[in-house]
Design a protein around this motif. Sequence first.
Motif, mmCIF file in Angstrom:
data_model
loop_
_atom_site.group_PDB
_atom_site.id
_atom_site.type_symbol
_atom_site.label_atom_id
_atom_site.label_comp_id
_atom_site.label_asym_id
_atom_site.label_seq_id
_atom_site.Cartn_x
_atom_site.Cartn_y
_atom_site.Cartn_z
ATOM 1 N N THR A 22 -13.240 12.565 4.482
ATOM 2 C CA THR A 22 -14.014 11.740 3.560
ATOM 3 C C THR A 22 -13.117 11.114 2.508
ATOM 4 O OG1 THR A 22 -14.456 13.660 2.183
ATOM 5 C CG2 THR A 22 -16.097 13.116 3.868
ATOM 6 N N GLY A 23 -11.835 11.058 2.781
ATOM 7 C CA GLY A 23 -10.876 10.560 1.805
ATOM 8 C C GLY A 23 -10.738 9.053 1.808
ATOM 9 N N ARG A 24 -9.622 8.618 1.267
ATOM 10 C CA ARG A 24 -9.382 7.196 1.097
ATOM 11 C C ARG A 24 -7.887 6.938 1.246
ATOM 12 N NH1 ARG A 24 -12.158 3.199 -2.342
ATOM 13 N NH2 ARG A 24 -10.673 1.556 -2.741
ATOM 14 N N MET A 25 -7.574 5.778 1.760
ATOM 15 C CA MET A 25 -6.184 5.352 1.929
ATOM 16 C C MET A 25 -5.806 4.459 0.762
ATOM 17 S SD MET A 25 -3.676 5.432 4.008
ATOM 18 C CE MET A 25 -2.131 4.796 3.465
ATOM 19 N N ASP A 26 -4.765 4.847 0.006
ATOM 20 C CA ASP A 26 -4.263 4.020 -1.085
ATOM 21 C C ASP A 26 -3.043 3.256 -0.586
ATOM 22 O OD1 ASP A 26 -6.108 4.636 -2.965
ATOM 23 O OD2 ASP A 26 -4.873 6.083 -4.042
ATOM 24 N N MET A 27 -3.151 1.947 -0.602
ATOM 25 C CA MET A 27 -2.032 1.111 -0.174
ATOM 26 C C MET A 27 -1.235 0.671 -1.398
ATOM 27 S SD MET A 27 -2.293 1.176 3.030
ATOM 28 C CE MET A 27 -1.261 -0.090 3.701
ATOM 29 N N PRO A 28 0.041 0.346 -1.225
ATOM 30 C CA PRO A 28 0.880 -0.019 -2.367
ATOM 31 C C PRO A 28 0.538 -1.401 -2.926
ATOM 32 C CG PRO A 28 2.088 -0.249 -0.324
ATOM 33 C CD PRO A 28 0.784 0.386 0.029
ATOM 34 N N ASN A 29 0.707 -1.526 -4.239
ATOM 35 C CA ASN A 29 0.571 -2.816 -4.905
ATOM 36 C C ASN A 29 1.914 -3.531 -4.872
ATOM 37 O OD1 ASN A 29 -2.107 -2.332 -5.607
ATOM 38 N ND2 ASN A 29 -1.490 -1.205 -7.439
ATOM 39 N N LEU A 30 1.937 -4.716 -5.420
ATOM 40 C CA LEU A 30 3.170 -5.485 -5.465
ATOM 41 C C LEU A 30 4.248 -4.755 -6.268
ATOM 42 C CD1 LEU A 30 4.501 -8.115 -4.619
ATOM 43 C CD2 LEU A 30 3.652 -9.141 -6.721
ATOM 44 N N ASP A 31 3.838 -4.052 -7.313
ATOM 45 C CA ASP A 31 4.802 -3.319 -8.140
ATOM 46 C C ASP A 31 5.387 -2.107 -7.421
ATOM 47 O OD1 ASP A 31 4.259 -5.113 -10.167
ATOM 48 O OD2 ASP A 31 2.717 -3.837 -11.070
ATOM 49 N N ASP A 32 4.699 -1.605 -6.410
ATOM 50 C CA ASP A 32 5.157 -0.414 -5.692
ATOM 51 C C ASP A 32 6.133 -0.732 -4.564
ATOM 52 O OD1 ASP A 32 3.486 1.104 -7.297
ATOM 53 O OD2 ASP A 32 1.803 0.943 -5.890
ATOM 54 N N ILE A 33 6.192 -1.988 -4.140
ATOM 55 C CA ILE A 33 7.075 -2.372 -3.034
ATOM 56 C C ILE A 33 8.469 -2.657 -3.586
ATOM 57 C CG2 ILE A 33 7.491 -4.065 -1.220
ATOM 58 C CD1 ILE A 33 4.463 -4.478 -1.072
ATOM 59 N N TYR A 34 9.458 -1.969 -3.028
ATOM 60 C CA TYR A 34 10.838 -2.149 -3.464
ATOM 61 C C TYR A 34 11.594 -2.876 -2.359
ATOM 62 C CZ TYR A 34 15.453 -1.075 -5.284
ATOM 63 O OH TYR A 34 16.725 -1.174 -5.777
ATOM 64 N N GLU B 25 12.706 -18.229 10.281
ATOM 65 C CA GLU B 25 13.775 -18.891 11.035
ATOM 66 C C GLU B 25 14.919 -17.934 11.339
ATOM 67 O OE1 GLU B 25 15.015 -22.580 9.369
ATOM 68 O OE2 GLU B 25 12.947 -23.246 9.076
ATOM 69 N N ASN B 26 15.280 -17.120 10.361
ATOM 70 C CA ASN B 26 16.327 -16.120 10.577
ATOM 71 C C ASN B 26 16.268 -15.101 9.457
ATOM 72 O OD1 ASN B 26 17.369 -17.448 8.379
ATOM 73 N ND2 ASN B 26 19.099 -18.347 9.473
ATOM 74 N N GLY B 27 16.999 -14.036 9.588
ATOM 75 C CA GLY B 27 17.079 -13.014 8.560
ATOM 76 C C GLY B 27 16.041 -11.914 8.738
ATOM 77 N N ILE B 28 16.097 -10.951 7.812
ATOM 78 C CA ILE B 28 15.190 -9.801 7.833
ATOM 79 C C ILE B 28 14.591 -9.600 6.452
ATOM 80 C CG2 ILE B 28 16.449 -8.620 9.678
ATOM 81 C CD1 ILE B 28 17.580 -6.752 7.461
ATOM 82 N N THR B 29 13.558 -8.797 6.406
ATOM 83 C CA THR B 29 12.997 -8.324 5.143
ATOM 84 C C THR B 29 13.024 -6.806 5.210
ATOM 85 O OG1 THR B 29 11.573 -10.258 5.020
ATOM 86 C CG2 THR B 29 11.023 -8.412 3.595
ATOM 87 N N ASP B 30 13.766 -6.212 4.311
ATOM 88 C CA ASP B 30 13.993 -4.770 4.289
ATOM 89 C C ASP B 30 13.389 -4.235 2.997
ATOM 90 O OD1 ASP B 30 14.963 -2.269 4.824
ATOM 91 O OD2 ASP B 30 17.079 -2.771 4.495
ATOM 92 N N PHE B 31 12.470 -3.246 3.094
ATOM 93 C CA PHE B 31 11.790 -2.767 1.895
ATOM 94 C C PHE B 31 11.319 -1.339 2.056
ATOM 95 C CE2 PHE B 31 8.792 -4.854 4.648
ATOM 96 C CZ PHE B 31 7.651 -4.093 4.607
ATOM 97 N N TRP B 32 10.990 -0.723 0.922
ATOM 98 C CA TRP B 32 10.421 0.624 0.862
ATOM 99 C C TRP B 32 9.005 0.507 0.330
ATOM 100 C CZ3 TRP B 32 14.850 3.187 -2.392
ATOM 101 C CH2 TRP B 32 15.981 3.324 -1.601
#
Length: 167
Positions: free
Chosen positions: A50-62, A149-156
Motif C-alpha cells: 500500500t506504499g508509494r513510489m517517490d521519484m526524484p525531482n530536478l534538484d535530486d538528479i546529479y 545526434e551524438n554523446g551520452i547523458t550520465d547521471f545519478w
Amino acid sequence: MIKRNFPLIVLFLVFLGLLDFIWQVTPYKAHLSQEDESAVAGPEKSMAFTGRMDMPNLDDIYVLDNSAGRDVEALEKYIQGRAAGLHWLGQEHFKKKGADDIRLGLHLVVDSLGIFTCKEILFSDADDEAFEQKLKDHIEYFWRYKKSENGITDFWIPLRWKAKYSK
C-alpha cells in the motif's frame, strides 16, 4: 397491404420472441463453498503493498556528463513518468521482506540512441540482490528516451519506495 408489410410484421414478431426469451431466462448464480469464498476475498491486507513510489525531482538528479546536450528538465519529467512501473516492481519485494522503506541510488547512462544502461547501484537499503537485478533489467529493457545526434547523458538518481502511503 399485408403482402407489402409482411417483412416488417415478421421482424416485429421475431423481436417479440427474443424479448420473451430474454425475460424467461434466469441468470446463472454460482454457488461457492466457504473455502472458495475465502479465496475470492483476496489476499490479506498485510500482504498487499500500500506504499508509494517517490521519484526524484530536478534538484535530486546529479548530472555527471551531458555531451548529448539533452534537456535535463525533460529527462526529469520522463523519469517521473516511469513511477508506475517501478511501483509494481517493488510490490514483490514488500510481500517477501516486510514493511521498511527502500532507498536506492542509481548510476544511469543514456546513449545517443536513447537506451538506458544501469551502470551500478550506488547505495541500497533493500538487502535483496534479486530485487536489485530486476530493477536493473526493468530499466534497461523498458526505458527508452529520445535519440540525440551524438554523446551520452550520465547521471545519478535516488529512488525511494515508501512502505506506507502518506501525503
